[in-house]
Structures are given as structure tokens and as C-alpha cells.
Enzyme design. Structure first.
Site, short mmCIF file in Angstrom:
data_model
loop_
_atom_site.label_atom_id
_atom_site.label_comp_id
_atom_site.label_asym_id
_atom_site.label_seq_id
_atom_site.Cartn_x
_atom_site.Cartn_y
_atom_site.Cartn_z
N GLU A 40 0.88 -1.17 0.00
CA GLU A 40 0.00 0.00 0.00
C GLU A 40 0.92 1.22 0.00
O GLU A 40 1.56 1.51 1.00
CB GLU A 40 -0.90 0.00 1.24
CG GLU A 40 -1.77 1.24 1.37
CD GLU A 40 -2.45 1.36 2.72
OE1 GLU A 40 -2.61 2.50 3.21
OE2 GLU A 40 -2.83 0.32 3.30
N ARG A 44 1.00 10.28 0.45
CA ARG A 44 1.43 11.43 1.26
C ARG A 44 2.59 12.17 0.61
O ARG A 44 2.94 13.27 1.04
CB ARG A 44 1.88 10.95 2.65
CG ARG A 44 0.81 10.30 3.48
CD ARG A 44 1.37 9.81 4.80
NE ARG A 44 0.47 8.90 5.47
CZ ARG A 44 0.75 8.26 6.59
NH1 ARG A 44 1.93 8.43 7.15
NH2 ARG A 44 -0.12 7.43 7.14
N LYS A 128 -10.96 -0.71 6.39
CA LYS A 128 -9.74 -0.46 7.15
C LYS A 128 -10.13 -0.02 8.56
O LYS A 128 -11.19 0.58 8.76
CB LYS A 128 -8.94 0.65 6.45
CG LYS A 128 -7.65 1.03 7.14
CD LYS A 128 -6.89 2.05 6.31
CE LYS A 128 -5.57 2.42 6.98
NZ LYS A 128 -4.70 3.21 6.11
#
Length: 211
Positions: A40, A44, A128
Site C-alpha cells: 500500500e 502522502r 480499514k
């Protein structure tokens, strides 16, 4: 296998922060050789999009997704780069609905029953749970999952080899997101052999827990 079946088989999904796309290929190689052909890659950083593209092109068998996705524009850029799934830190109805309308696998962050209810309403089977340890850990997941029997969780945040068994031994957990084997300082230092070794340890730990 479906993406969710692949998640379950791996047990652990490395959560990667790449500040320089030049590290994408050696990192992908380290993870694949370590036995975890998945990642993943968090959105950012400015290098995320290019990193996903490089990893996906060089290792088409690898399950590469985009994390920390906050906008529909990021969804589109990630998918165009080769991301096979989208992960968001919180439950953003706009992003979730867009992904579902476009057949893009999405795992939104859910830490309250109300958020899980919204996911169930949309037919999602996996969400999640972030930030896992800070939000109550496995005890919170078990309590929240009780009324939502059809939902599985991917906890991320504060998970490592010491508490991995607490999570993976629970049948409500599909897999765990973790960054302990792909820490930024190791990537920056080019310690890809160390990443491979730690990835192998993670794979062995999953097998030990789940059999």
C-alpha cells in the site's frame, strides 16, 4: 484469486512511504523476494504516483495499491498509474461511492459502528480500521464487529511483530497493514536486504499464527 483473497493469503500488507521514486523498484524487489508481493503506497508524498507506476510495470503480479487517498483526483491518478486498490484513512462517502461506481476496490477507514454501517449499506465486505492501536485495537474491533457479521477488517497503525498474533488470530481480521518491515529510514539508507529479511520474518510469523 480476488483481491480480498490475496489480502487474506498474505496476512500482512506493507504500508510504504516513498519520498523518492528511485527507491520504488528496489523496494518492490525486496518485498517480492521476501514473499510479500503486495504494498500500500501512501499518497502522502509527491513520489507516490510514479512509484506505483514503476512497481506495477516491473512487477505486474504484485498487488500494489494506493493509501492515504483523500480526493477523487488522487483515486484517478493512482488507478492510472496501476494501483489495484484504494485505501482511505477515514470514511469519505464521495470517494467510496466514486470507487464503487467505477469498479475500483476500496477500503475506507472505519472506527465507529456508524461508519461500518455506511460501508455495509454500500455492500463493502472489508474496511480499514485506522489508527488501530490508538482506536482501541483488537478489543474494539471484536466489539464493533459483533453486530456486523459480514464485515472483515484490515487494521493499520501501531501493528508490529509483538501484537500481530493478537490481530491475525481473530477471524474478523482479513489482514493487517504494517510498516515495520518497510520503515522510511531503512528505505532511505538503501537497506533493501534488511527489508527482504524482515519481510521473510513477517511471512513466517503469519504462517505460524494462521497455520
Amino acid at each position: 484469486m480476488t483481491i480480498n483473497e490475496q489480502f487474506k493469503e498474505y496476512g500482512v500488507v506493507p504500508v510504504v512511504v516513498l519520498n523518492d521514486a528511485k527507491n520504488a523498484l528496489p523496494l518492490a524487489k525486496a518485498l517480492v523476494e521476501g514473499g510479500l508481493a503486495c504494498a500500500e503506497v501512501t499518497f502522502r508524498t509527491d513520489a507516490a504516483e510514479e512509484s506505483i507506476r514503476l512497481m506495477s510495470e516491473a512487477y505486474p503480479e504484485m498487488l500494489v495499491g494506493a493509501g492515504t487517498v483523500l480526493t477523487i483526483d488522487q483515486v484517478n491518478r493512482a488507478v492510472k498509474a496501476g494501483a489495484k486498490f484504494i485505501v482511505s484513512p477515514g470514511f469519505d462517502p464521495e470517494i467510496v461511492d466514486y470507487c464503487l461506481e467505477n469498479n475500483i476496490p476500496v477500503l475506507p477507514g472505519c472506527i465507529t459502528p456508524s461508519e461500518v454501517a455506511q460501508a455495509v449499506k454500500r455492500g463493502l465486505k472489508v474496511v480499514k480500521f485506522f489508527p488501530a492501536e490508538q482506536a482501541g485495537g483488537i478489543a474494539m474491533i471484536k466489539a464493533m464487529a459483533a453486530p456486523y457479521t459480514m464485515v472483515k477488517f484490515m487494521p493499520t497503525g501501531g501493528i508490529n511483530t509483538k501484537n500481530l498474533a493478537d490481530y491475525l488470530s481473530c477471524d474478523k481480521i482479513l489482514c493487517c497493514g504494517g510498516s515495520w518491515m518497510v520503515k522510511g529510514d531503512m528505505i532511505k539508507a538503501g537497506e533493501f536486504d534488511k527489508i527482504t529479511a524482515m519481510t521473510k520474518e513477517a511471512v513466517a510469523k503469519v504462517k505460524e499464527i494462521r497455520g
